[in-house]
Write a protein that holds these residues in place. Structure first.
Motif, PDB file in Angstrom:
ATOM      1  N   ARG A  22     -13.207 -24.091  -7.035  1.00 34.43           N
ATOM      2  CA  ARG A  22     -12.298 -23.715  -5.937  1.00 34.43           C
ATOM      3  C   ARG A  22     -11.638 -24.961  -5.380  1.00 34.43           C
ATOM      4  O   ARG A  22     -12.225 -25.658  -4.555  1.00 34.43           O
ATOM      5  CB  ARG A  22     -13.081 -23.017  -4.811  1.00 34.43           C
ATOM      6  CG  ARG A  22     -13.714 -21.706  -5.222  1.00 34.43           C
ATOM      7  CD  ARG A  22     -14.236 -20.947  -4.014  1.00 34.43           C
ATOM      8  NE  ARG A  22     -15.401 -21.587  -3.409  1.00 34.43           N
ATOM      9  CZ  ARG A  22     -15.946 -21.191  -2.254  1.00 34.43           C
ATOM     10  NH1 ARG A  22     -15.416 -20.181  -1.584  1.00 34.43           N
ATOM     11  NH2 ARG A  22     -16.999 -21.792  -1.774  1.00 34.43           N
ATOM     12  N   PHE A  23     -10.438 -25.258  -5.822  1.00 32.55           N
ATOM     13  CA  PHE A  23      -9.721 -26.454  -5.376  1.00 32.55           C
ATOM     14  C   PHE A  23      -8.524 -26.028  -4.536  1.00 32.55           C
ATOM     15  O   PHE A  23      -7.399 -25.957  -5.031  1.00 32.55           O
ATOM     16  CB  PHE A  23      -9.314 -27.292  -6.589  1.00 32.55           C
ATOM     17  CG  PHE A  23     -10.497 -27.801  -7.366  1.00 32.55           C
ATOM     18  CD1 PHE A  23     -11.069 -29.027  -7.045  1.00 32.55           C
ATOM     19  CD2 PHE A  23     -11.072 -27.047  -8.386  1.00 32.55           C
ATOM     20  CE1 PHE A  23     -12.179 -29.499  -7.738  1.00 32.55           C
ATOM     21  CE2 PHE A  23     -12.185 -27.512  -9.077  1.00 32.55           C
ATOM     22  CZ  PHE A  23     -12.746 -28.735  -8.754  1.00 32.55           C
ATOM     23  N   VAL A  24      -8.811 -25.673  -3.289  1.00 35.95           N
ATOM     24  CA  VAL A  24      -7.769 -25.157  -2.403  1.00 35.95           C
ATOM     25  C   VAL A  24      -7.915 -25.794  -1.023  1.00 35.95           C
ATOM     26  O   VAL A  24      -8.967 -26.340  -0.690  1.00 35.95           O
ATOM     27  CB  VAL A  24      -7.871 -23.620  -2.254  1.00 35.95           C
ATOM     28  CG1 VAL A  24      -7.568 -22.928  -3.567  1.00 35.95           C
ATOM     29  CG2 VAL A  24      -9.230 -23.211  -1.725  1.00 35.95           C
ATOM     30  N   PRO A  25      -6.855 -25.701  -0.205  1.00 33.75           N
ATOM     31  CA  PRO A  25      -6.954 -26.209   1.164  1.00 33.75           C
ATOM     32  C   PRO A  25      -8.057 -25.499   1.953  1.00 33.75           C
ATOM     33  O   PRO A  25      -8.338 -24.319   1.720  1.00 33.75           O
ATOM     34  CB  PRO A  25      -5.583 -25.896   1.759  1.00 33.75           C
ATOM     35  CG  PRO A  25      -4.658 -25.808   0.596  1.00 33.75           C
ATOM     36  CD  PRO A  25      -5.489 -25.227  -0.512  1.00 33.75           C
ATOM     37  N   GLU A  26      -8.642 -26.236   2.891  1.00 33.57           N
ATOM     38  CA  GLU A  26      -9.747 -25.720   3.703  1.00 33.57           C
ATOM     39  C   GLU A  26      -9.425 -24.376   4.362  1.00 33.57           C
ATOM     40  O   GLU A  26     -10.292 -23.494   4.447  1.00 33.57           O
ATOM     41  CB  GLU A  26     -10.099 -26.755   4.781  1.00 33.57           C
ATOM     42  CG  GLU A  26     -11.081 -26.291   5.851  1.00 33.57           C
ATOM     43  CD  GLU A  26     -12.476 -26.013   5.323  1.00 33.57           C
ATOM     44  OE1 GLU A  26     -12.839 -26.550   4.263  1.00 33.57           O
ATOM     45  OE2 GLU A  26     -13.204 -25.235   5.982  1.00 33.57           O
ATOM     46  N   THR A  27      -8.190 -24.217   4.819  1.00 33.29           N
ATOM     47  CA  THR A  27      -7.824 -23.011   5.569  1.00 33.29           C
ATOM     48  C   THR A  27      -8.193 -21.732   4.831  1.00 33.29           C
ATOM     49  O   THR A  27      -8.564 -20.737   5.463  1.00 33.29           O
ATOM     50  CB  THR A  27      -6.306 -23.021   5.866  1.00 33.29           C
ATOM     51  OG1 THR A  27      -5.959 -24.299   6.395  1.00 33.29           O
ATOM     52  CG2 THR A  27      -5.921 -21.940   6.854  1.00 33.29           C
ATOM     53  N   MET A  29     -10.552 -21.549   2.288  1.00 31.38           N
ATOM     54  CA  MET A  29     -11.930 -21.513   1.772  1.00 31.38           C
ATOM     55  C   MET A  29     -12.753 -20.381   2.389  1.00 31.38           C
ATOM     56  O   MET A  29     -13.458 -19.662   1.675  1.00 31.38           O
ATOM     57  CB  MET A  29     -12.625 -22.867   1.983  1.00 31.38           C
ATOM     58  CG  MET A  29     -12.161 -23.975   1.057  1.00 31.38           C
ATOM     59  SD  MET A  29     -12.518 -23.676  -0.700  1.00 31.38           S
ATOM     60  CE  MET A  29     -14.269 -24.059  -0.751  1.00 31.38           C
ATOM     61  N   PRO A  30     -12.675 -20.182   3.727  1.00 30.86           N
ATOM     62  CA  PRO A  30     -13.454 -19.069   4.300  1.00 30.86           C
ATOM     63  C   PRO A  30     -12.997 -17.709   3.766  1.00 30.86           C
ATOM     64  O   PRO A  30     -13.820 -16.801   3.596  1.00 30.86           O
ATOM     65  CB  PRO A  30     -13.181 -19.184   5.810  1.00 30.86           C
ATOM     66  CG  PRO A  30     -12.790 -20.616   6.019  1.00 30.86           C
ATOM     67  CD  PRO A  30     -12.031 -20.999   4.782  1.00 30.86           C
ATOM     68  N   ASP A  33     -14.684 -17.222   0.497  1.00 33.26           N
ATOM     69  CA  ASP A  33     -16.087 -16.835   0.723  1.00 33.26           C
ATOM     70  C   ASP A  33     -16.185 -15.337   1.022  1.00 33.26           C
ATOM     71  O   ASP A  33     -17.034 -14.633   0.463  1.00 33.26           O
ATOM     72  CB  ASP A  33     -16.680 -17.606   1.915  1.00 33.26           C
ATOM     73  CG  ASP A  33     -16.971 -19.067   1.596  1.00 33.26           C
ATOM     74  OD1 ASP A  33     -17.084 -19.405   0.401  1.00 33.26           O
ATOM     75  OD2 ASP A  33     -17.081 -19.863   2.541  1.00 33.26           O
ATOM     76  N   VAL A 186      -2.103 -19.123   3.245  1.00 28.40           N
ATOM     77  CA  VAL A 186      -2.606 -20.132   4.185  1.00 28.40           C
ATOM     78  C   VAL A 186      -2.138 -19.797   5.605  1.00 28.40           C
ATOM     79  O   VAL A 186      -2.857 -19.976   6.579  1.00 28.40           O
ATOM     80  CB  VAL A 186      -2.116 -21.539   3.763  1.00 28.40           C
ATOM     81  CG1 VAL A 186      -2.336 -22.554   4.879  1.00 28.40           C
ATOM     82  CG2 VAL A 186      -2.835 -22.002   2.514  1.00 28.40           C
TER      83      VAL A 186
ATOM     84  N   PRO B 140      -5.937 -32.984   0.066  1.00 32.04           N
ATOM     85  CA  PRO B 140      -5.934 -31.680   0.752  1.00 32.04           C
ATOM     86  C   PRO B 140      -6.466 -30.512  -0.077  1.00 32.04           C
ATOM     87  O   PRO B 140      -6.877 -29.511   0.511  1.00 32.04           O
ATOM     88  CB  PRO B 140      -4.463 -31.459   1.111  1.00 32.04           C
ATOM     89  CG  PRO B 140      -3.691 -32.384   0.238  1.00 32.04           C
ATOM     90  CD  PRO B 140      -4.587 -33.540  -0.063  1.00 32.04           C
ATOM     91  N   ASP B 141      -6.468 -30.624  -1.413  1.00 29.25           N
ATOM     92  CA  ASP B 141      -6.995 -29.505  -2.201  1.00 29.25           C
ATOM     93  C   ASP B 141      -8.356 -29.838  -2.798  1.00 29.25           C
ATOM     94  O   ASP B 141      -8.750 -29.266  -3.808  1.00 29.25           O
ATOM     95  CB  ASP B 141      -5.995 -29.045  -3.277  1.00 29.25           C
ATOM     96  CG  ASP B 141      -5.563 -30.172  -4.203  1.00 29.25           C
ATOM     97  OD1 ASP B 141      -5.867 -31.350  -3.892  1.00 29.25           O
ATOM     98  OD2 ASP B 141      -4.912 -29.888  -5.227  1.00 29.25           O
ATOM     99  N   GLU B 146     -16.589 -29.490  -3.800  1.00 28.78           N
ATOM    100  CA  GLU B 146     -16.123 -29.875  -5.132  1.00 28.78           C
ATOM    101  C   GLU B 146     -16.013 -31.398  -5.265  1.00 28.78           C
ATOM    102  O   GLU B 146     -15.471 -31.906  -6.243  1.00 28.78           O
ATOM    103  CB  GLU B 146     -14.743 -29.251  -5.407  1.00 28.78           C
ATOM    104  CG  GLU B 146     -14.694 -27.731  -5.330  1.00 28.78           C
ATOM    105  CD  GLU B 146     -15.305 -27.041  -6.552  1.00 28.78           C
ATOM    106  OE1 GLU B 146     -15.787 -27.738  -7.469  1.00 28.78           O
ATOM    107  OE2 GLU B 146     -15.301 -25.794  -6.562  1.00 28.78           O
ATOM    108  N   ALA B 166     -10.168 -26.286   9.548  1.00 30.05           N
ATOM    109  CA  ALA B 166      -9.052 -25.433   9.952  1.00 30.05           C
ATOM    110  C   ALA B 166      -9.558 -24.420  10.974  1.00 30.05           C
ATOM    111  O   ALA B 166     -10.769 -24.229  11.114  1.00 30.05           O
ATOM    112  CB  ALA B 166      -8.484 -24.718   8.721  1.00 30.05           C
ATOM    113  N   THR B 168      -9.813 -21.470  10.702  1.00 27.00           N
ATOM    114  CA  THR B 168     -10.593 -20.430  10.027  1.00 27.00           C
ATOM    115  C   THR B 168     -11.992 -20.903   9.642  1.00 27.00           C
ATOM    116  O   THR B 168     -12.827 -20.079   9.254  1.00 27.00           O
ATOM    117  CB  THR B 168      -9.867 -19.984   8.743  1.00 27.00           C
ATOM    118  OG1 THR B 168      -9.486 -21.155   8.006  1.00 27.00           O
ATOM    119  CG2 THR B 168      -8.630 -19.163   9.051  1.00 27.00           C
TER     120      THR B 168
END
Lengths: 406, 275
Positions: A22-27, A29-30, A33, A186, B140-141, B146, B166, B168
């Motif tokens: 999972r290589f995505v911005p933190e926003t 990630m939840p 999940d 996002v 950022p990613d 990871e 963030a 969230t």
């Protein structure tokens, strides 16, 4: 409670061996999940499965038939060719299997705003269809270049009530549409479900999409046993992100005598650098991350994602789904490619011998059949995933061909 | 800031020293973002220098990427121009070298999407970043789960490695990021992409209050901060803030506009803390 009910991958972190993640911005990630959790629950819930199966039978028209292509087999003077007719599923391609599954999941999660990306337009149409059926709002991101070459599908999506947003950034094709969909997600992550169309992106998408598409292989395996009395020698499918291929491969994963063969888009040939063959071009197809997953990605020497080319919009993408990278590494599957020229020849052959107009994507698989079948004995069996019908491609074909070709 | 006595700290120590100083001065650190190569390499170097000269506390030097999916239209367009001008990962290293050669000792962070770093080689990239005098990485990613390889590499090289939080992010993720971030935590002010916004989010103070007791690292706010007035509301609330898209918008006008805009933010009136 971790991944699939069987021992198949991915692992709990979303990896197929070395690939995935999972290589995505933190926003978001939840949100991933939450999606992992909700999909696990839904996929084990008989109520959810019953509703999915009911719609597949009564709305999509499953099971799709398996057709013995007798005249094509005769023409190629080799293996017997069987076609898994995903072109006969509602909306004309396998994409509906996944779109319907994810839309049902979105509804179960209480998310009413659906976003999707589309390349050829088939996933966009499938998403718009599923959303119309289930009463969900649908926004589809599509590159400007793809909108021009798949105009009928843009019109279809709008008829189905979806809002189609054109994407003018970057190469204006599928990868840019995915970028824009992720940007939307996002921004609106709390209210929005991202209905991703292929076996790529961050975990759980490659797994979830495979699960929804694996119906293809389950049906085809039973059908070939019933019609031919045995398993095929090889199973062939085109590979863009890789959802139709993983969908038919998955049921055969433990049938070691069945070769699994994925066909990438060779475009104008590997040397031309105008293609979408991630595995066939070791100079440019290197390990990296695009759209949240670690897999093979076409990139330049500095790690910038390359623009790809294929006659088929649906295969015109720089990365390949992580499970395919794993199947190739473990040599469970093998991958080849077909050039635009080979694809057009195979396209015409299927039209003329079987009365089936395939999608240009699926014609890549047919091109591989044209190469393999003649070298196999008459009692050999090739099973092909005919993933979609070609009506959407008529504009592309009319601009490159005269009607009495070849 | 004046560090003429003794050798200047580098990497994670330089970052800690910067936050210690701004804390003593009772203000938030100002960390502008600017992409190397925009509008071309030479101009981007003069802009980076003028940011330092006008009083930025540290700078994020952006490495352009073909698919910047966390960025809004302003950064997308600027980095696209930078790529077309031939900007590479090496350009960013040269930019850091140029800054150090001109005597600028403020913390410099390299900000890049993951793929160009993987292509360069994580080990080679971190080594080179350290060699040329960069102080930290922002990716950022790359979420912390990871990031094992980069965490180890940056620890060995004593570089900062910044992770994001963030609105969230739940408590589990806040704890994870707090444990793994080194240097500071990049706090995304809103759910969205980068880009100037007319106002700061209404619930910002509450969001920061939720993070504060759970985070040992300095909190640096980014996304949507676009003028000195907004910046002045952040002193006392967060430990630092990032201005990116508004900086690019100024650069689109002229280098003089960048200098003027930077000075406005540096000279903002402090203490109008957001409540």
């Amino acid at each position: 409670m971790l991944p699939p009910a069987d021992k198949a991958l991915p692992d709990a972190r979303g990896y197929f061996g070395d690939f995935g993640g999972r290589f995505v911005p933190e926003t978001i990630m939840p949100a991933l999940d939450e999606l992992i959790h909700e999909f696990q629950l839904a996929w084990r819930d008989d109520g959810f499965r019953d509703e999915y199966d009911r719609l597949q039978a009564q709305y999509v028209g499953r099971p799709t038939p398996l057709s013995h292509a007798q005249r094509l087999s005769e023409h190629l003077q080799g293996a017997q060719i069987y076609l898994k007719r995903e072109d006969l599923a509602h909306t004309g391609a396998h994409k509906i299997n996944n779109a319907l599954g994810q839309a049902l999941l979105a509804k179960r999660m209480g998310k009413k705003r659906i976003i999707a990306e589309t390349g050829a337009g088939q996933h966009g149409v499938a998403a718009a269809t599923a959303c119309a059926l289930l009463g969900l709002d649908c926004i589809v991101y599509m590159g400007e270049v793809d909108m021009a070459r798949q105009e009928p599908n843009v019109f279809r999506m709008r008829l189905l009530g979806a809002e189609v947003r054109s994407v003018a950034s970057g190469s204006r094709t599928l990868k840019d549409a995915i970028n824009e969909a992720i940007r939307d997600w996002v921004t609106n992550v709390r209210t929005t479900f991202y209905l991703l169309g292929s076996a790529l992106g961050p975990h759980p998408y490659p797994w979830m999409v495979r699960e929804f598409q694996s119906i293809i292989g389950q049906e085809a395996r039973a059908q070939i046993l019933q019609q031919a009395g045995r398993l095929p020698d090889a199973c062939i499918a085109c590979v863009g992100g890789g959802s139709n291929a993983i969908g038919i491969f998955h049921a055969f994963r433990e049938d070691e005598l069945v070769d699994l063969i994925g066909v990438e888009a060779g475009g104008h040939g590997i040397a031309s650098e105008e293609h979408a063959a991630r595995f066939a071009d070791p100079d440019r197809g290197r390990l990296g991350t695009l759209h949240g997953t670690y897999s093979y990605v076409l990139q330049d020497a500095d790690g910038q994602i390359m623009n790809t080319h294929s006659i088929s919009a649906g295969l015109d993408y720089a990365a390949i789904g992580p499970e395919h990278a794993f199947l190739r590494q473990t040599e469970r599957a093998h991958y080849s490619y077909a050039t635009d020229e080979e694809v057009l020849a195979a396209f015409h052959l299927l039209c003329a011998t079987e009365g089936i107009i395939p999608a240009l994507e699926s014609a890549h698989a047919m091109a591989e059949v044209s190469k393999r079948a003649p070298q196999m004995p008459r009692d050999a069996i090739l099973l092909v995933n005919l993933s979609g019908r070609g009506d959407k491609d008529l504009d592309t074909l009319m601009s490159t061909l005269t009607p009495d070709q070849p | 800031m004046n560090h003429e006595e003794g050798p200047h700290p580098q990497g994670i120590q330089a970052v800690a020293a910067m936050f210690a100083q701004t804390k003593r001065e009772g203000r938030a650190a100002f960390l502008p973002y600017f992409p190397v190569g925009y509008p071309n390499y030479e101009d981007s170097i003069s802009i980076l220098q003028s940011l330092a000269e006008a009083g930025a506390d540290g700078i994020e030097i952006g490495i352009p990427f073909s698919d910047p999916l966390a960025d809004g239209p302003t950064v997308q367009a600027a980095t696209q121009i930078a790529l077309e001008a031939g900007t590479t990962v090496e350009s960013a290293f040269r930019a850091v070298e140029a800054m150090r050669a001109h005597g600028h000792q403020l913390p410099l962070f390299l900000m890049s999407y993951l793929n160009p770093l993987l292509s360069y080689g994580p080990h080679e990239f971190v080594q080179k970043a350290s060699d040329v005098g960069a102080d930290g990485l922002i990716i950022p990613d790359l979420p912390p789960e990871e990031a094992d390889a980069f965490i180890t590499l940056c620890e060995l090289a004593e570089l900062a490695l910044v992770f994001f939080l963030a609105p969230t992010s739940d408590d589990v993720r806040i704890q994870l990021v707090s444990e793994r971030a080194r240097g500071f935590i990049y706090v995304v002010s809103l759910t969205g992409t980068t880009g100037a916004r007319a106002a700061l989010p209404n619930d910002l103070a509450r969001f920061i209050a939720r993070l504060r007791p759970r985070c040992a690292q300095p909190l640096v706010l980014g996304f949507g901060i676009s003028n000195a007035e907004q910046a002045s509301q952040l002193d006392g609330l967060v430990d630092g803030f990032i201005v990116g898209s508004a900086m690019i918008a100024a650069a689109k006008q002229s280098q003089a506009a960048v200098r003027q805009f930077t000075q406005q933010i540096v000279q903002r009136s402090h203490g109008e803390r957001l409540r």
